[in-house]
Scaffold this motif. Structure first.
Motif, mmCIF file in Angstrom:
data_model
loop_
_atom_site.group_PDB
_atom_site.id
_atom_site.type_symbol
_atom_site.label_atom_id
_atom_site.label_comp_id
_atom_site.label_asym_id
_atom_site.label_seq_id
_atom_site.Cartn_x
_atom_site.Cartn_y
_atom_site.Cartn_z
ATOM 1 N N PRO A 141 -14.492 0.369 2.605
ATOM 2 C CA PRO A 141 -13.040 0.205 2.741
ATOM 3 C C PRO A 141 -12.391 -0.210 1.432
ATOM 4 N N THR A 142 -11.115 0.106 1.328
ATOM 5 C CA THR A 142 -10.357 -0.281 0.140
ATOM 6 C C THR A 142 -10.203 -1.801 0.093
ATOM 7 N N THR A 143 -10.128 -2.311 -1.091
ATOM 8 C CA THR A 143 -9.957 -3.759 -1.271
ATOM 9 C C THR A 143 -8.782 -4.019 -2.189
ATOM 10 N N GLY A 144 -8.048 -5.057 -1.889
ATOM 11 C CA GLY A 144 -6.932 -5.407 -2.751
ATOM 12 C C GLY A 144 -5.732 -4.499 -2.546
ATOM 13 N N ALA A 145 -4.663 -4.803 -3.278
ATOM 14 C CA ALA A 145 -3.421 -4.034 -3.175
ATOM 15 C C ALA A 145 -3.525 -2.757 -4.002
#
Length: 407
Positions: A213-217
């Motif tokens: 999954p993507t992390t951070g903005a």
């Protein structure tokens, strides 16, 4: 052999019927699509057989362009007789033989067997006289056609003679173009239809969710790329937008119009306007092309982000970037021949709960997965784009290579 002379009434009727068959469009083929005219293939230099009499053949109008003459075209030429001697020459008989042409009826020439004959009553010393010869191209071989010979002899009664000849190319350019575009229905155009149908369907081999999954903005192009990657994962690699209106209608209408164009009956004006036709149908399919271009652009942005995150060199391919990200995170892929996307899915299964990758390593794996998803999606939409481009290119190339006649 010169064919039988057409009757005046019969020839006029046939000409009117031919004009009725011509469609009111498209416009004439532009100079950008047409190849440059070649020099006329003539042998117009006089060939006097005796002093005092010379004969020259001068092609006129379309016959002088050097381009092939299509069926229905009239080729005109001036037959110039010159008396270079000090005395007048009386009763000069002109005999013309033309291969592959039908003579148009005139008062100056009569049919005698397989030849055309004209008579000059008298040519004074140093004077010239002309007779215009008009020939009709009734039929021709498909492009590149054939060279047709016209030979004329001038002979004075009991006196000097001279001869000259030239060759004119005839070709059925429109017929050759028709044959080329007819093949589209089972070739490039059919491929475009098939690929447009395939892109709307899910691929069972695709994962339906992210492994990392993507992390951070996220902001800017990479945020858009990750949204599009999530869309393709949810759709199993399909682009459902191409299956919904208005894009579905756009593709169907484009393919339907091109099918009708490639299936139309042969007509002499078919070559006209081919370049404008290609431009028109490239514009027609533009909404679909823009959707494809958006996927392509997102894939490139994601690849750049993955290169930066993994410390890859400029131009390094995705497969190496993915392998480095997996190895750096301490994960494994048993089969290195699989695609980057499949490799990331396999690497996720090797994750040891006791030895989790660092946040930076997870970030790199996430960005490489986005790039891998969009790379696979781009491959699928590229098949549609390639088939569309191949269809339009086939039309443009066919016109450039066959529509070279003098119209």
């Amino acid at each position: 052999m010169v064919l039988a002379l057409l009757g005046t009434a019969s020839f006029g009727a046939n000409g009117a019927h031919a004009q009725q068959d011509l469609p009111p469009y498209p416009p004439a083929l532009s100079q950008e699509l047409s190849p440059p005219p070649a020099a006329p293939t003539t042998s117009a230099a006089p060939l006097p057989a005796a002093p005092g009499l010379a004969l020259t053949l001068m092609p006129l109008g379309v016959a002088a362009t050097g381009k092939p003459l299509p069926p229905g075209t009239t080729a005109a030429l001036n037959v110039i007789v010159r008396n270079g001697g000090p005395d007048a020459i009386a009763r000069i008989i002109l005999t013309a033989r033309a291969d592959g042409f039908i003579p148009e009826p005139t008062s100056a020439w009569r049919i005698e067997g397989n030849s055309l004959v004209a008579e000059l009553v008298r040519v004074g010393p140093g004077a010239t006289m002309e007779r215009r010869l008009v020939l009709l191209v009734e039929r021709a071989a498909l492009f590149p056609g054939a060279m047709n010979r016209i030979a004329i002899e001038a002979r004075a009664e009991g006196g000097p003679s001279a001869s000259a000849e030239l060759t004119l190319r005839t070709a059925d350019c429109a017929g050759a173009y028709h044959a080329r575009i007819s093949a589209l229905r089972t070739g490039a155009l059919q491929t475009a239809k098939n690929e447009a149908d395939a892109i709307r369907k899910s691929d069972p081999a695709w994962p339906r969710s992210r492994s990392f999954p993507t992390t951070g903005a996220r902001t800017g192009p990479i945020a858009n790329a990750e949204r599009l990657a999530a869309y393709f994962l949810a759709q199993g690699g399909a682009d459902a937008e191409l299956g919904r209106d208005p894009l579905r209608f756009n593709i169907i209408r484009w393919a339907s119009d091109l099918t009708a164009y490639s299936a139309q009956p042969m007509n002499p004006a078919l070559c006209s306007g081919a370049e404008q036709f290609v431009v028109r149908y490239r514009d027609t399919i533009a909404p679909t092309s823009r959707r494809i271009e958006a996927t392509r652009a997102a894939a490139l942005n994601a690849l750049d982000a993955a290169r930066t995150a993994s410390g890859a060199e400029s131009g390094e391919d995705l497969a190496r970037i993915v392998r480095r990200a997996i190895e750096t995170a301490g994960l494994k892929v048993s089969d290195e021949t699989v695609s980057p996307l499949a490799g990331l899915s396999a690497a996720r299964a090797s994750l040891d709960p006791e030895k989790k990758p660092t946040a930076a390593q997870m970030e790199t794996l996430s960005l490489t997965e986005t790039a891998a998803v969009l790379a696979e999606a781009a491959k699928r939409v590229e098949k549609v784009s390639g088939a569309i481009s191949a269809t339009l290119a086939a039309i443009a190339i066919a016109a450039k290579e066959t529509c070279t006649c003098a119209y």
